[in-house]
Design a protein around this motif. Sequence first.
Motif, PDB file in Angstrom:
ATOM      1  N   GLU A 181       1.301  23.321  -0.200  1.00  0.00           N
ATOM      2  CA  GLU A 181       0.789  24.065   0.943  1.00  0.00           C
ATOM      3  C   GLU A 181       1.515  23.710   2.230  1.00  0.00           C
ATOM      4  O   GLU A 181       1.554  24.510   3.167  1.00  0.00           O
ATOM      5  N   SER A 286     -10.317  29.718   4.951  1.00  0.00           N
ATOM      6  CA  SER A 286      -9.542  30.125   3.783  1.00  0.00           C
ATOM      7  C   SER A 286      -8.521  31.166   4.217  1.00  0.00           C
ATOM      8  O   SER A 286      -8.639  31.782   5.289  1.00  0.00           O
ATOM      9  N   THR A 309      -0.482  29.344   5.428  1.00  0.00           N
ATOM     10  CA  THR A 309      -1.539  28.483   4.902  1.00  0.00           C
ATOM     11  C   THR A 309      -2.484  28.103   6.028  1.00  0.00           C
ATOM     12  O   THR A 309      -2.123  28.189   7.211  1.00  0.00           O
ATOM     13  N   TYR A 311      -4.853  25.320   5.111  1.00  0.00           N
ATOM     14  CA  TYR A 311      -5.543  24.180   4.505  1.00  0.00           C
ATOM     15  C   TYR A 311      -5.025  22.802   4.941  1.00  0.00           C
ATOM     16  O   TYR A 311      -5.808  21.854   4.985  1.00  0.00           O
ATOM     17  N   THR A 405      -1.124  18.120   0.723  1.00  0.00           N
ATOM     18  CA  THR A 405      -2.012  19.243   0.433  1.00  0.00           C
ATOM     19  C   THR A 405      -1.334  20.175  -0.561  1.00  0.00           C
ATOM     20  O   THR A 405      -0.215  20.631  -0.318  1.00  0.00           O
ATOM     21  N   ARG A 407      -1.889  23.418  -3.678  1.00  0.00           N
ATOM     22  CA  ARG A 407      -2.697  24.471  -4.294  1.00  0.00           C
ATOM     23  C   ARG A 407      -2.515  24.393  -5.811  1.00  0.00           C
ATOM     24  O   ARG A 407      -1.380  24.361  -6.316  1.00  0.00           O
ATOM     25  N   VAL A 424      -7.544  23.974  -3.801  1.00  0.00           N
ATOM     26  CA  VAL A 424      -6.644  23.328  -2.855  1.00  0.00           C
ATOM     27  C   VAL A 424      -7.129  21.897  -2.674  1.00  0.00           C
ATOM     28  O   VAL A 424      -8.308  21.668  -2.401  1.00  0.00           O
ATOM     29  N   ARG A 426      -6.463  17.994  -1.003  1.00  0.00           N
ATOM     30  CA  ARG A 426      -5.824  17.082  -0.054  1.00  0.00           C
ATOM     31  C   ARG A 426      -5.861  15.683  -0.637  1.00  0.00           C
ATOM     32  O   ARG A 426      -6.934  15.159  -0.958  1.00  0.00           O
ATOM     33  N   ALA A 435     -10.442  21.150  -0.761  1.00  0.00           N
ATOM     34  CA  ALA A 435     -10.556  21.935   0.465  1.00  0.00           C
ATOM     35  C   ALA A 435     -10.859  23.396   0.172  1.00  0.00           C
ATOM     36  O   ALA A 435     -11.259  24.136   1.080  1.00  0.00           O
ATOM     37  N   TYR A 436     -10.693  23.818  -1.096  1.00  0.00           N
ATOM     38  CA  TYR A 436     -10.936  25.225  -1.464  1.00  0.00           C
ATOM     39  C   TYR A 436     -11.134  25.282  -2.958  1.00  0.00           C
ATOM     40  O   TYR A 436     -10.514  24.540  -3.723  1.00  0.00           O
TER      41      TYR A 436
END
Length: 440
Positions: A181, A286, A309, A311, A405, A407, A424, A426, A435-436
């Motif tokens: 990311e 997001s 991005t 994130y 970070t 994905r 996602v 971290r 984070a997602y």
Amino acid sequence: MMQITALTRSIRRRHVNKPRGVAMLLVLVGLVILGLVASEIRYNSAVELRLAANQRDELRAHYLAKSGIAMSRLMLRFQKQVDSIQIPNIASIVQAVAGGGAPAPGGAAPSSMSIQLWRMAKVDCHMLAQLVPSQPSASGGMGKSPPKVAFDEENPEAGKAQQGRSFGSFTGCFDTVITDEEERINLNKLDSPQLSAIVLLSQLQAALTDKKYEFLFEKEDSNRVKSTPNDVVISMRDWIDEDDVMTQLNFTGQGDPFQKGFSDENGDYTRYYDPRYRAKNARFDSLDELFMVHGINDRFMAAFKDKLTVYPDVNSRLNINTDDPLLLELAIRTVADPMRLDPRLSDPVFIDMLIKKIRAARVFAIFGMSAADFVNLVAASGVAVNQSILNNLQNQRYIGDKSSTYRLAATGSAGDVTRTITAVVRLDDGLGRLAYWRED
């Protein structure tokens, strides 16, 4: 008396000549009805069995996808350990011993490795081929072996991708795609302090004004909105800032690049959209949230969704180990001196030649390409490099060679069912903070 006898004979004759077979007809009708009922029961049973099998495979595919996410997080854990390994600056040491020329930027201080394990190792169910033995099935035998596929010399991975792994009594597989990311443009930096915001604005300007994307801003969208690249940048900034005043861009290089204007930032949302709404005035949660920003439509996201991005941390730096030519061009422009802009940076031929040199150097780099190597290559091409980067390569805020970070897109398949999970992560001291998370 004779009349009565004749009438009786006539009635008997009628009974004798009456057609037979009503019972047979009733039996046939009954058999047909029973056949239809049996066929309906059989069909319903087959449908319910198929639905149950699909539900079973959906559950298997879901957990296979989660296994792909877990394996990817473990891979990234190893990546973090590799990133922390310190190696000496061999080029500077050799140069110092030979006594020739000035030392490279950063001196002889040790640097960390820039090897991207997640890019070299494919995370899928076949990673476990040598780690997890076949499990005995419920019948007492070994699990079903994956079907054999013809080997393709030109593409050895093709056959591998077509077969599943045996997990106990069923066969399935998962495949995971990991992307960095921090190799993308971090839009949450739009609300950063002045120095970071200047870097981001220059990156967005270079990306959105690229000639191959001019068609994106030539037509109105379904909301009768026609925007310019600057309008889109202003809308994204107004979406996350804390005030209700529309932003004005400052390209002078002096002061804040995002200055307060005089109009209402919510005017476009109340004029063009139904139902009406207001800017969020908070950072993006997001990437899908971009669809709500004025001026951003499906065409825009189709072109830039892999280059933007939201994130990473706001203090993250653009990773120079990307393979995207546009993002590599942005990295080159980021390290160039803004006060002495080289006109060749606007020449596609020169940019393409420099990108090829960077990719070639990355192939021959033993420990991966570092930010210092990238800056040296740009400087060697004759482009003036930002002096603040040369003076402090370790702590400069423009570019980096490591990320925290990532994905993860894991697809699990079992039978005819596939399930995809996108996450996602971290990196932290554990397997990474989510984070997602999205399941499809």
